[in-house]
Design an enzyme around this catalytic site. Sequence first.
Site, PDB file in Angstrom:
ATOM      1  CG  LEU A  98      -2.292  -0.652   1.158  1.00 59.70           C
ATOM      2  CD1 LEU A  98      -2.184  -2.120   0.793  1.00 59.70           C
ATOM      3  CD2 LEU A  98      -3.031  -0.528   2.486  1.00 59.70           C
ATOM      4  CE1 TYR A 170      -1.587   7.373  -5.903  1.00 59.19           C
ATOM      5  CE2 TYR A 170      -3.506   7.783  -7.283  1.00 59.19           C
ATOM      6  CZ  TYR A 170      -2.931   7.198  -6.163  1.00 59.19           C
ATOM      7  OH  TYR A 170      -3.706   6.445  -5.312  1.00 59.19           O
TER       8      TYR A 170
END
Length: 346
Positions: A98, A170
């Site tokens: 994560l 991103y």
Amino acid sequence: LEKKIAILEGRIPEKYPEVKYLGYKERKRILVTGGAGFVGSHLVDVLMTQGHEVIVVDNFFTGRKRNVEHWFGHRNFEMIHHDIVNPLYVEADEIYHLASPASPPHYMQNPVKTIKTNTLGTINMLGLARRVGAKILIASTSEVYGDPMVHPQPESYWGHVNPIGPRACYDEGKRVAETLAYSYAKQENVSVRVARIFNTYGPRMHVSDGRVVSNFVMQALQNLTITVYGNGKQTRSFCYVSDLVDGLLSLMESSYTLPVNIGNPVEHTIEEFAMIIKNLVPGCRSTVATGAAVEDDPQRRRPDIAVAEARLNWAPKVSLKDGLQRTIDYFREELSRTTFYNNQTY
Ligand code: NAD
Ligand code: UDP
Ligand code: UDP
């Protein structure tokens, strides 16, 4: 010592939350990268209470020790301060990967670092999974669909991403992370799972996270202007964090290896969302103001969750109203803490 201080200050209870006892055959050693962050820390809580050994790896860029401090000193818990852009040698049966900034202002603050984390960091975690034979779940994102031309978004949609825009570090970073996962699966036989996570909210978001839920709730609680970017007609669909964590656990357990959307399909415009939050805060005197639009802001977003329903038997359970109420209660607490600590958030 940190735990003792936290107990004295009443931030955490004296005893650990109850954990199930698992025999050595059932107990897994689970690595959670980004485990001190918002989603990661909730996942850690569930894995710990299930009785597993959990190793959190985090560089504290956007995460905080406080999110996991209630486990400090527990024999099943370990925390490593480490940047996953550098190699990491630990043993694990499963990896929840994560680690990555998730809020647009944070990931845009240092785009090169964002790309490195999602590419080099993911290579390192896949290399680790390969070496130890661990199953690895990659936290991907609805941002892989970019500003979508298909609505709602099914996993089969390839997306509409600007490769050189401000969000590219991103979006493209996560797209490469997915490509890496399937390359390691194909070439090195690594067992991969890919969760395409849609907008998620809940307690432990940082007060200055910068995403819409924390911004609007903090503004509403302080009677400040609620700042809608653009005309507010853009849409999002918000998933409560416990539902997301259930989805991640189900995906890791399942034998389904293709990407899966995890999110709540209830969609609202950002303008509506501002009013929903304002109305949930008693006596709120905030006004809602529209402002300059954000570059490349996706205009519509809603997950098609047919795959998660069919293959994981998963669907979100927490309503927006209930989830927001819990989130507002959390931020109210945070605000009083912030005042107590002389306006220092930590
Ligand atoms: P967050 O910012 O709260 O947590 C991310 C964690 O990763 C933080 O603890 C941070 O310190 C850590 N981290 C960042 N870079 C690192 C590095 N190089 N080395 C080690 N640790 C590092 O964000 P979150 O909302 O909890 O998101 C968790 C994951 O889920 C991210 O991968 C994010 O992309 C993904 N995701 C989240 C959402 C959402 O709405 N919350 C939506 C889509 C995808
Ligand atoms: N790696 C790591 N931990 C491990 C194993 C590998 O961090 O336990 C890193 C390693 O530094 C390498 C990357 O993961 O750069 C990819 O590993 P892989 O085995 O695929 O490639 P190679 O070592 O051949 O470059
Ligand atoms: N947004 C907003 N005001 C804010 C923060 C965000 O209007 O204070 C908008 C943003 O432009 C986007 C949506 O809310 O359209 C969701 O933004 P967020 O940063 O939470 O996540 P995103 O889905 O864009 O990654």
